[in-house]
Design an enzyme around this catalytic site. Structure first.
Site, PDB file in Angstrom:
ATOM      1  N   LYS A 113       9.202  13.063  25.405  1.00  0.00           N
ATOM      2  CA  LYS A 113       8.604  11.732  25.284  1.00  0.00           C
ATOM      3  C   LYS A 113       7.109  11.746  25.616  1.00  0.00           C
ATOM      4  CE  LYS A 113      12.724   8.957  25.382  1.00  0.00           C
ATOM      5  NZ  LYS A 113      13.760  10.023  25.528  1.00  0.00           N
TER       6      LYS A 113
HETATM    7  C1  LIG Z   1      14.805  10.338  24.517  1.00  0.00           C
HETATM    8  C2  LIG Z   1      15.417  11.685  24.524  1.00  0.00           C
HETATM    9  C3  LIG Z   1      16.216  12.158  23.458  1.00  0.00           C
HETATM   10  C4  LIG Z   1      16.570  11.305  22.257  1.00  0.00           C
HETATM   11  O1  LIG Z   1      15.459  11.031  21.455  1.00  0.00           O
HETATM   12  P1  LIG Z   1      15.520   9.839  20.377  1.00  0.00           P
HETATM   13  O2  LIG Z   1      14.147   9.768  19.814  1.00  0.00           O
HETATM   14  O3  LIG Z   1      15.879   8.613  21.171  1.00  0.00           O
HETATM   15  O4  LIG Z   1      16.545  10.179  19.371  1.00  0.00           O
HETATM   16  C5  LIG Z   1      16.697  13.448  23.529  1.00  0.00           C
HETATM   17  N1  LIG Z   1      16.455  14.252  24.594  1.00  0.00           N
HETATM   18  C6  LIG Z   1      15.705  13.843  25.646  1.00  0.00           C
HETATM   19  C7  LIG Z   1      15.479  14.772  26.776  1.00  0.00           C
HETATM   20  C8  LIG Z   1      15.155  12.549  25.652  1.00  0.00           C
HETATM   21  O5  LIG Z   1      14.409  12.151  26.711  1.00  0.00           O
END
Ligand SMILES: *Cc1c(COP(=O)(O)O)cnc(C)c1O
Length: 464
Positions: A113
């Site tokens: 993120k």
């Molecule tokens: C948010 C997240 C995901 C999922 O990503 P999306 O964009 O919501 O599909 C997968 N792995 C981790 C570690 C995350 O923080």
């Protein structure tokens, strides 16, 4: 570049700045580009050998258009990824023959993120500066998004950021990643309640902002901001050009919750990147898997799993895929989403479903599959996967093999963040990185407050 809403039946369009600052259109839809930029094979080949930041500039530029001068955009990208602890930003690690892991966890909070939120915080700051006003970013977190948003906004001059987390219901590491940021524009509150209480408070504040002075507004951090998707398109190009560029098709396997990360891969494909399959890797919360298998997109019970950042009932970005599949027919999307709202179920036209299915494969991993994959991969390669990344590797292993096509699995978090899974897989946690060890001794700053809307509004007003 102009943007439209997936539910915009009035043919209105918007600039990048409007889309950035607003996050979500009033009609309840999501912003998407009216038309995507196309990258020719020659253009894609020309990206070969460029550094991550240079590729990021080439990909992002068409989406921001004239809204952001080149020099400013380059500086924002440089500062965003300058916080990462690996010079490649998103290194490709060879796991097996023809299988790579794209490590997306070298940012300040050790999860992918950071790619979107580092850039979002800086873009918001620039946009507000241009308009001569301030905003307050408000968000609720069950763990990971809050810290990534705080890291993205802590240096912003025109932003305050308020993050609510449920008191005693996030892990110590997750709390410390937020509360040890002592910047004066960062405000952490532990709510005496659960995550849903936090989310409800945020929603109530966002819906009616009349309690705020005129020149200030709230921006949702967990809104489905287009700028977050835009930043995530970059690493699909970055990985591809290293493995064959415009000449060779690639398979990407993507751990999926809200369908944001994998939707960025779909956009990369639509921009011209040769991707032969996008593999949707879900955990036990498998609404997307059920859609791709049976055209059944229906809300079910929420399960707590070893991969908590993918524990969701519905995938907010999925509407963007449907809008594209329905040839930008906003009336049809409005109809489908209202059907889903009323019945918690959605089935799309068979011909359209069959067409979408060509691009995607999907798999669902139970906690036992996650542990088995972590263990087996570690025994075979000495590489420790985090439980989210393990869903992606599990999906690749479950596929009919495509021996000549390079396969890239996105690693969305550093394994050290999810110790329970390491214990459950009977493996040993590695030594935490320096930044994480320092966390445990740093001073914390946060207040515990009741789940009371008026009280929260008063606190927000004192910041304006
Ligand atoms: C948010 C997240 C995901 C999922 O990503 P999306 O964009 O919501 O599909 C997968 N792995 C981790 C570690 C995350 O923080």
């Amino acid at each position: 570049m102009r943007y439209i809403s997936t539910r915009g039946t009035d043919s209105a369009d918007y600039s990048f700045m409007e889309v950035l600052l607003k996050g979500m259109p009033e009609d309840g839809g999501l912003y998407v580009p009216k038309e995507l930029p196309r990258f020719s094979p020659e253009k894609i080949s020309s990206l070969k050998g460029l550094a991550y930041n240079d590729i990021a500039f080439e990909i992002i530029k068409p989406f921001t258009g004239d809204c952001i001068p080149d020099e400013v955009l380059k500086e924002i990208i440089g500062n965003s990824y300058g916080t990462f602890d690996h010079s490649c930003v998103a290194p490709l690690y060879p796991l097996y023959s023809n299988v790579w892991v794209l490590e997306l966890f070298h940012g300040p909070t050790l999860a992918f993120k950071d790619f979107a939120l580092q850039i979002l915080g800086r873009l918001l700051d620039y946009a507000l500066e241009q308009e001569g006003r301030r905003a307050i970013v408000l968000g609720a977190t069950s763990g990971d998004t809050g810290s990534a948003a705080i890291e993205g906004c802590r240096h912003s001059k025109n932003l305050d950021i308020i993050i609510l987390h449920p008191h005693k219901r996030v892990s110590e590491i997750q709390r410390r990643q937020m509360t040890t940021v002592l910047a004066s524009n960062v405000h952490n509150f532990a709510i005496d309640g659960n995550f849903d209480d936090c989310q409800e408070l945020v929603k109530q504040c966002l819906i009616d902002q009349s309690f705020l002075p005129k020149n200030i507004n709230l921006v949702a951090v967990n809104s489905i901001n287009w700028a977050r998707i835009m930043a995530q398109i970059v690493y699909y190009f970055y990985a591809s050009v290293q493995l064959g560029g415009s000449e060779r098709e690639i398979v990407f396997s993507v751990p999926t919750g809200n369908f944001g990360d994998i939707y960025a891969g779909y956009i990369a494909k639509r921009m011209g990147l040769p991707i032969s399959k996008l593999v949707v890797a879900t955990n036990k919360n498998d609404i997307l898997h059920r859609f791709f298998q049976n055209n059944d997109y229906s809300r079910k019970t929420l399960y707590q799993t070893l991969s908590p950042s993918m524990d969701i009932m519905v995938s907010s970005n999925f509407e963007r895929l449907l809008f594209d599949a329905y040839q930008q027919d906003a009336s049809a999307i409005k109809e489908l989403m209202s059907q889903f709202h009323d019945s918690n179920k959605l089935t799309i036209k068979k011909s359209i479903w069959l067409e979408i299915k060509q691009y995607f494969s999907s798999y669902s991993a139970q906690d036992s599959d996650i542990c088995d994959t972590m263990k087996k991969t570690y025994n075979e390669t000495s590489y420790l996967l985090d439980p989210h990344t393990a869903t992606g590797i599990h999906a690749l292993k479950s596929m009919d093999s495509l021996p000549l096509t390079p396969q890239v699995s996105l690693a969305t978090a550093h394994p050290i963040k999810f110790q329970q899974a390491i214990v459950d897989a009977q493996l040993t946690a590695p030594k935490p990185p320096q930044s994480m060890r320092e966390l445990l001794t740093k001073q914390e700053k946060y207040n515990i407050i009741p789940k009371n809307l008026d009280n929260l509004k008063k606190i927000i007003i004192t910041l304006t």
